[in-house]
Design an enzyme around this catalytic site. Structure first.
Site, mmCIF file in Angstrom:
data_model
loop_
_atom_site.group_PDB
_atom_site.id
_atom_site.type_symbol
_atom_site.label_atom_id
_atom_site.label_comp_id
_atom_site.label_asym_id
_atom_site.label_seq_id
_atom_site.Cartn_x
_atom_site.Cartn_y
_atom_site.Cartn_z
ATOM 1 N N GLY A 28 0.949 -1.111 0.035
ATOM 2 C CA GLY A 28 -0.082 0.110 0.093
ATOM 3 C C GLY A 28 0.844 1.007 -0.219
ATOM 4 N N TYR A 29 0.193 2.483 -0.232
ATOM 5 C CA TYR A 29 0.967 3.765 -0.198
ATOM 6 C C TYR A 29 0.615 4.613 0.945
ATOM 7 C CZ TYR A 29 2.666 1.943 -4.633
ATOM 8 O OH TYR A 29 3.428 1.028 -5.420
ATOM 9 N N LEU A 30 1.589 5.109 1.642
ATOM 10 C CA LEU A 30 1.381 6.306 2.570
ATOM 11 C C LEU A 30 1.425 7.580 1.858
ATOM 12 C CD1 LEU A 30 3.776 5.065 5.210
ATOM 13 C CD2 LEU A 30 1.368 5.116 5.563
ATOM 14 N N GLU A 82 -3.322 4.653 2.131
ATOM 15 C CA GLU A 82 -4.304 5.119 1.195
ATOM 16 C C GLU A 82 -5.241 3.858 0.708
ATOM 17 O OE1 GLU A 82 -2.251 7.133 -1.922
ATOM 18 O OE2 GLU A 82 -1.487 8.804 -0.495
ATOM 19 N N ASN A 144 2.381 0.817 -10.076
ATOM 20 C CA ASN A 144 1.710 0.260 -8.969
ATOM 21 C C ASN A 144 0.902 1.446 -8.212
ATOM 22 O OD1 ASN A 144 2.548 -2.860 -8.120
ATOM 23 N ND2 ASN A 144 3.771 -1.790 -9.560
#
Length: 157
Positions: A28-30, A82, A144
């Protein structure tokens, strides 16, 4: 700390029988801002945090910093990410002097299979396996971070 990589679609599953390793990946992405992505990843039983800068040279080069972190910390950080989790299986395949990483995506990105190769310099030559398809290095839809917000399944509509 500069990553040079090229991305390709994969046109057949022949790569699987050539793989010497495979791992399940959840990430996942911060932050998914193109200027700086901050990714949390669990690969197998290890955690990682990665910061990437904005892409240069048509998407081929960019700053990358990655560090292994404890698995339990990665699991907690994934909860803060996110919306839009990436799930995939990564296969590693030797081709000549290089290794291709082939990602078979699941969940929201089911049906997408993409190969990446890391290079030492941008115009380095490499062997292209028969299963390698169209190059998508400069197409941001295949990043990604983009896929986490704009899943591949929605492209088909």
């Amino acid at each position: 700390m500069v990553e040079i990589e090229r991305k390709f679609l994969v046109k057949s599953n022949d790569f699987k029988k050539q793989a010497f390793a495979q791992n399940n990946i959840a990430q996942g992405y911060l932050s998914s801002a193109p200027e700086r992505t901050v990714r949390v990843r669990i690969k197998g039983h290890k955690g990682f945090i990665t910061i990437k800068g904005i892409s240069q040279s048509g998407g081929m080069s960019r700053f990358e910093w990655e560090n292994e972190i404890p698995l339990d910390e990665a699991e907690e950080l994934l909860k803060l990410c996110e919306k839009g989790k990436i799930e995939k299986t990564r296969y590693e395949i030797k081709s000549g002097e290089h290794i291709f990483e082939v990602d078979e995506f699941y969940g929201e990105n089911e049906g997408l299979v993409m190969a990446e190769i890391e290079l030492n310099f941008e115009d380095e030559t490499f062997e292209k396996p028969d299963w390698l398809g169209e190059e998508v290095t400069n197409d941001e839809r295949y990043y990604n971070a983009y896929l986490s917000k704009n899943p591949y399944k929605d492209w088909q509509k």
